[in-house]
Design a protein around this motif. Sequence first.
Motif, PDB file in Angstrom:
ATOM      1  N   CYS A 130      -5.900   7.786  -5.809  1.00 45.43           N
ATOM      2  CA  CYS A 130      -5.234   6.303  -5.288  1.00 45.43           C
ATOM      3  C   CYS A 130      -4.155   6.428  -4.156  1.00 45.43           C
ATOM      4  N   ALA A 183       0.922  -1.366   0.034  1.00 41.84           N
ATOM      5  CA  ALA A 183      -0.136   0.083   0.048  1.00 41.84           C
ATOM      6  C   ALA A 183       0.695   1.464   0.131  1.00 41.84           C
ATOM      7  N   CYS A 195      -7.190   1.700  -7.521  1.00 43.24           N
ATOM      8  CA  CYS A 195      -6.056   1.423  -7.799  1.00 43.24           C
ATOM      9  C   CYS A 195      -6.083   0.807  -9.250  1.00 43.24           C
ATOM     10  N   TYR A 245      -5.215  -6.124  -2.599  1.00 43.50           N
ATOM     11  CA  TYR A 245      -6.152  -5.628  -1.902  1.00 43.50           C
ATOM     12  C   TYR A 245      -7.372  -6.535  -2.219  1.00 43.50           C
ATOM     13  N   ILE A 258      -6.012   6.965  -0.928  1.00 45.69           N
ATOM     14  CA  ILE A 258      -6.798   5.752  -0.381  1.00 45.69           C
ATOM     15  C   ILE A 258      -5.765   4.664   0.111  1.00 45.69           C
ATOM     16  N   CYS A 259      -4.650   4.556  -0.636  1.00 47.14           N
ATOM     17  CA  CYS A 259      -3.455   3.661  -0.329  1.00 47.14           C
ATOM     18  C   CYS A 259      -2.974   3.970   1.288  1.00 47.14           C
ATOM     19  N   CYS A 298     -10.269   0.327  -2.337  1.00 40.68           N
ATOM     20  CA  CYS A 298      -8.670   0.472  -2.779  1.00 40.68           C
ATOM     21  C   CYS A 298      -8.448  -0.340  -3.939  1.00 40.68           C
TER      22      CYS A 298
END
Length: 112
Positions: free
Chosen positions: A45, A15, A74, A103, A48-49, A70
Amino acid sequence: MLLVHEEYQSSFDVAMRCAVECEHCAEACMGMSEMMQCARSCLDCAEICRTVATYMVRGSRYIPHLARACAEICEACAKECEKHNAEHCKKCAKACRDSVEEYRKIASVTAV
């Protein structure tokens, strides 16, 4: 015995690698009008990671739910970056693809 957050160490690493590559890609794309969608996708992205990584550190029971979101974000970022030939976009797309795989594994775990 592993602590809860240690269970997610490799996922956390994936991540954070994705977040870093996305930030680098966004920075490289900013200022070029034809790359604004790429930069925006990368910023979303990266955010959220980082968020899912924080949940992993806490061992949150919501990790599988967040992992589903995620993976979707992504995936979209990877598709956007794959439209471009820049090296930073290629690196970002690879990091995103690796994250999607990770994920999806996490999301398949039933949340408590």
